[in-house]
Design a protein around this motif. Structure first.
Motif, short mmCIF file in Angstrom:
data_model
loop_
_atom_site.label_atom_id
_atom_site.label_comp_id
_atom_site.label_asym_id
_atom_site.label_seq_id
_atom_site.Cartn_x
_atom_site.Cartn_y
_atom_site.Cartn_z
N ARG A 251 0.85 -1.19 0.00
CA ARG A 251 0.00 0.00 0.00
C ARG A 251 0.89 1.25 0.00
O ARG A 251 1.06 1.92 1.01
N LYS A 255 -3.85 4.41 0.47
CA LYS A 255 -5.27 4.33 0.15
C LYS A 255 -5.68 2.95 -0.33
O LYS A 255 -6.57 2.32 0.25
N VAL A 256 -5.05 2.47 -1.39
CA VAL A 256 -5.44 1.20 -2.00
C VAL A 256 -4.27 0.23 -1.94
O VAL A 256 -3.13 0.61 -2.24
N ARG A 268 -6.80 -5.79 -5.96
CA ARG A 268 -6.78 -4.49 -5.31
C ARG A 268 -7.77 -4.50 -4.16
O ARG A 268 -8.93 -4.89 -4.34
N VAL A 269 -7.31 -4.10 -2.98
CA VAL A 269 -8.14 -4.12 -1.79
C VAL A 269 -8.17 -2.73 -1.16
O VAL A 269 -7.20 -1.96 -1.26
N ALA A 270 -9.27 -2.40 -0.52
CA ALA A 270 -9.42 -1.10 0.13
C ALA A 270 -8.65 -1.11 1.44
O ALA A 270 -8.97 -1.87 2.36
N GLN A 272 -7.67 2.07 2.98
CA GLN A 272 -7.61 3.49 3.33
C GLN A 272 -7.21 3.65 4.80
O GLN A 272 -7.67 2.91 5.67
N ARG A 274 -7.39 4.64 8.40
CA ARG A 274 -8.62 4.81 9.16
C ARG A 274 -8.61 6.12 9.94
O ARG A 274 -7.60 6.51 10.51
#
Length: 354
Positions: A251, A255-256, A268-270, A272, A274
């Motif tokens: 990452r 973000k991604v 691709r995983v989220a 972001q 926190r």
């Protein structure tokens, strides 16, 4: 709605809360806990209140803010009550303590606690070395700190490890929830091979990176190296080594993330980063001790620290061959070179030319 009560007492604040409930129903009796925020009076206090307001939409509560002011001033308590749109789904009581009262936050909080409701204490910035021994911490079932907001995050994390008590937690740990979920899901996919080693890369002052490395060391029981990232924010990458090839979660932009596994397409995983309000909401969901966090703190000494591998220098390009001279240039060069006596024919040609 905001109501200011300058130079007041906690009894007057409590009376005002009851009047507001009886007269206009501005504050209802649906609170599930009391959240006590301990901080110094300043601009950042509003950031903590905003995060608590957002978290209260999931956990309706009474928020009591203990904002410690100048200790050299005269002893004074300035209170402020916020309800309605200025308080989310909670009621906010801000207590600004000055002078000798600045160190008596617990005495001012006790009269305002909700009856028969759990108490959670939160230090959004600087926290005491032993939260469980703090007067306000002794009132709480859960004590929330944030190592990342400390002046020295890594040192603050070491202090949390040395003085851990049941009920302590850290928002630096809560920020790992998505990373832990993605890595656990990745290991559930075939091939189901044992992880032999791991590497976690992140910013030098990122306590979440240290906690993630310690969690992997404890849960996988493998050597884990913690590497300083040269670019990126927070946690940058995780690599789990297996016989068929590494599992990589990267990452770089904060973000991604990108998950790479042998025999699987890139995903691709989220991931972001926190927000504080999200982490606070998650911590308010549980009031029992976090055993996994405790075990992770104990695993911090197990990680090893390494440097980012140096960049491999590019090989030098071989020098290009010089261009070949033409026939006339070659003849002129050969004639100019010193050497043995010229032939008789060459001498005759030179004599006739002169």
């Amino acid at each position: 709605m905001i109501i200011d009560l300058p130079s007041t007492t906690t009894a007057q604040v409590n009376t005002k809360l009851v009047q507001m409930r009886e007269q206009g129903g501005a504050t209802t009796l649906g609170r599930v806990l009391t959240l006590v925020i301990v901080t110094d009076d300043g601009e950042k206090t509003e950031d903590a209140i905003d995060a608590a307001n957002e978290a209260s939409r999931e956990h309706p509560c009474r928020v009591i803010v203990v904002a410690r002011g100048a200790r050299k001033a005269a002893a004074r308590l300035d209170a402020q009550i916020r309800v309605g749109g200025d308080a989310g789904a909670s009621e906010v009581v801000v207590l600004r303590l000055y002078g000798a009262l600045a160190d008596q936050g617990a005495s001012c909080v006790i009269p305002l606690l909700l009856p028969d409701a759990p108490v959670v204490a939160w230090w959004p910035f600087q926290a005491p070395a032993r939260p469980a021994d703090d007067p306000i911490g002794q009132l709480a079932q859960r004590r929330i700190t944030d190592s990342a907001a400390d002046r020295n995050p890594i040192k603050a994390l070491d202090i949390r490890q040395k003085h851990y008590a049941e009920g302590d937690t850290d928002l630096a740990w809560t920020r790992l929830t998505l990373w832990r979920a993605v890595l656990a899901a990745a290991l559930d996919l075939p091939p189901h091979e044992k992880v032999t080693a791991a590497t976690v890369t992140g910013e030098a002052d990122s306590p979440s990176t240290d906690l993630l490395a310690a969690w992997l060391a404890v849960r996988l029981r493998v050597p884990v190296k913690r590497v300083k990232a040269t670019e990126g924010v927070g946690i940058v990458a995780v690599e789990l080594e297996r016989r068929s090839g590494p599992v990589q979660l990267q990452r770089p932009d904060g973000k991604v993330g990108t998950l790479n596994q042998p025999g699987q397409p890139s995903r691709r995983v989220a991931l972001q980063r926190r927000e504080v309000r999200d982490c606070l909401s998650e911590e308010l969901r549980r009031l029992d001790p976090d055993e996994i966090y405790e075990a992770t703190l104990k695993g911090l000494p197990k990680i090893t620290r390494g440097r980012t591998p140096a960049a491999v220098p590019k090989p030098k390009q071989p020098a290009a061959d010089p261009p070949k001279p033409s026939a006339a240039e070659a003849k002129a060069v050969a004639a100019a070179k010193p050497g043995p006596a010229r032939s008789a024919k060459a001498k005759t040609e030179a004599k006739e030319a002169s």
